[in-house]
Write a protein that holds these residues in place. Structure first.
Motif, PDB file in Angstrom:
ATOM      1  N   ARG A 105       1.180   4.005  -3.240  1.00 51.95           N
ATOM      2  CA  ARG A 105       0.971   5.647  -3.046  1.00 51.95           C
ATOM      3  C   ARG A 105       2.171   6.403  -3.360  1.00 51.95           C
ATOM      4  NH1 ARG A 105      -1.313   3.634   2.057  1.00 51.95           N
ATOM      5  NH2 ARG A 105       0.676   4.378   3.054  1.00 51.95           N
ATOM      6  N   SER A 106       3.314   5.737  -3.011  1.00 55.35           N
ATOM      7  CA  SER A 106       4.650   6.624  -3.378  1.00 55.35           C
ATOM      8  C   SER A 106       4.793   6.543  -4.884  1.00 55.35           C
ATOM      9  CB  SER A 106       5.875   5.809  -2.814  1.00 55.35           C
ATOM     10  OG  SER A 106       5.768   6.045  -1.500  1.00 55.35           O
TER      11      SER A 106
ATOM     12  N   GLU B  86       0.243  -3.942  -7.349  1.00 57.40           N
ATOM     13  CA  GLU B  86      -1.280  -4.242  -7.025  1.00 57.40           C
ATOM     14  C   GLU B  86      -1.490  -5.695  -7.434  1.00 57.40           C
ATOM     15  OE1 GLU B  86      -2.882  -1.006  -9.684  1.00 57.40           O
ATOM     16  OE2 GLU B  86      -2.944   0.330  -7.762  1.00 57.40           O
TER      17      GLU B  86
ATOM     18  N   ARG C 150       3.731   0.223 -10.172  1.00 54.98           N
ATOM     19  CA  ARG C 150       2.460   0.295  -9.246  1.00 54.98           C
ATOM     20  C   ARG C 150       1.624  -0.896  -9.672  1.00 54.98           C
ATOM     21  NH1 ARG C 150      -0.906   4.322 -11.694  1.00 54.98           N
ATOM     22  NH2 ARG C 150      -0.869   2.718 -13.159  1.00 54.98           N
TER      23      ARG C 150
ATOM     24  N   ASP D 236       0.686  -1.289  -0.101  1.00 54.50           N
ATOM     25  CA  ASP D 236      -0.003  -0.041  -0.055  1.00 54.50           C
ATOM     26  C   ASP D 236       0.922   1.207  -0.009  1.00 54.50           C
ATOM     27  OD1 ASP D 236      -2.408  -1.587   0.055  1.00 54.50           O
ATOM     28  OD2 ASP D 236      -2.639  -1.324   2.239  1.00 54.50           O
ATOM     29  N   ARG D 237       1.950   1.341   0.883  1.00 56.17           N
ATOM     30  CA  ARG D 237       2.694   2.379   0.840  1.00 56.17           C
ATOM     31  C   ARG D 237       3.507   2.789  -0.371  1.00 56.17           C
ATOM     32  NH1 ARG D 237       7.122   3.648   5.851  1.00 56.17           N
ATOM     33  NH2 ARG D 237       7.784   5.529   5.082  1.00 56.17           N
ATOM     34  N   GLU D 238       4.018   1.649  -0.915  1.00 54.61           N
ATOM     35  CA  GLU D 238       4.656   1.749  -2.274  1.00 54.61           C
ATOM     36  C   GLU D 238       3.790   1.988  -3.246  1.00 54.61           C
ATOM     37  OE1 GLU D 238       8.589   1.632  -4.206  1.00 54.61           O
ATOM     38  OE2 GLU D 238       8.134   1.405  -2.069  1.00 54.61           O
TER      39      GLU D 238
ATOM     40  N   ASP E 264       2.233   6.245  -7.410  1.00 52.50           N
ATOM     41  CA  ASP E 264       0.933   6.953  -7.666  1.00 52.50           C
ATOM     42  C   ASP E 264       1.442   8.511  -7.661  1.00 52.50           C
ATOM     43  OD1 ASP E 264      -0.534   5.207  -8.743  1.00 52.50           O
ATOM     44  OD2 ASP E 264      -1.652   4.951  -6.803  1.00 52.50           O
ATOM     45  N   THR E 265       2.030   8.932  -6.477  1.00 47.27           N
ATOM     46  CA  THR E 265       2.543  10.450  -6.278  1.00 47.27           C
ATOM     47  C   THR E 265       3.629  10.821  -7.277  1.00 47.27           C
ATOM     48  OG1 THR E 265       1.702  10.271  -4.130  1.00 47.27           O
ATOM     49  CG2 THR E 265       3.341  12.093  -4.676  1.00 47.27           C
TER      50      THR E 265
END
Length: 170
Positions: free
Chosen positions: A115-116, A143, A139, A111-113, A118-119
């Motif tokens: 989000r990073s 997923e 990403r 989840d954290r990776e 995607d940002t």
């Protein structure tokens, strides 16, 4: 020294050796050796729980190193704290299924990776196509693996259920 004491000492020596073996495996995986030593010892010890001071003594480690390792192992659901009424010492025990906990905990990392990544994708300019491909692949891969983790964890629980019910002949 009595025969029972000699056997007890030999078993304790093996517990420490096992903890060292686990620590080397964890180090090869890029994780703290001390975390591996603590987990290994907690998995094989002959008591339901152990104080941080006794754990440090058994491993020949500083209480500070044990404290840092136990915090990380609690955060990743490999071990848990145990409290005794009226006792201010910290006690620890391995989770019953630390490997299943590992599988479940990996999802937090994903989840954290994700989000990073995607940002980072949002910050790219339209002409940074090579970077966009790498970030999207990262990403999407995470997923994909994460979606498989749900199935793997369910399969693991079913495997344990079948084993414990005597349905697994392996």
């Amino acid at each position: 020294m009595t025969e029972g004491t000699a056997a007890s000492d030999e078993r304790e020596q093996y517990r420490r050796q096992f903890a060292e073996e686990i620590s080397l495996i964890w180090e090869m995986a890029g994780t703290s050796r001390m975390d591996g030593r603590v987990l290994g010892y907690l998995m094989i010890m002959d008591r339901p729980y152990i104080s941080s001071a006794d754990l440090a003594a058994a491993l020949g480690a500083s209480t500070g190193a044990v404290s840092m390792a136990t915090r990380r192992l609690i955060d990743t659901n490999f071990i848990r704290r145990h409290s005794l009424p009226g006792d201010r010492n910290h006690y620890f025990m391995a989770e019953e299924d630390p490997w299943g906990s590992f599988l479940a905990n990996e999802r937090r990392y994903f989840d954290r990776e994700i989000r990073s990544l995607d940002t980072a994708l949002k910050w790219l300019s339209p002409n940074e196509t090579d970077a966009a491909v790498r970030l999207r692949n990262g990403r999407d891969y995470l997923e994909w693996v994460q979606s498989y983790h749900h199935k793997m964890l369910a399969d693991w629980h079913e495997h344990k259920r079948a084993r414990d019910a005597g349905e697994d002949e392996a």
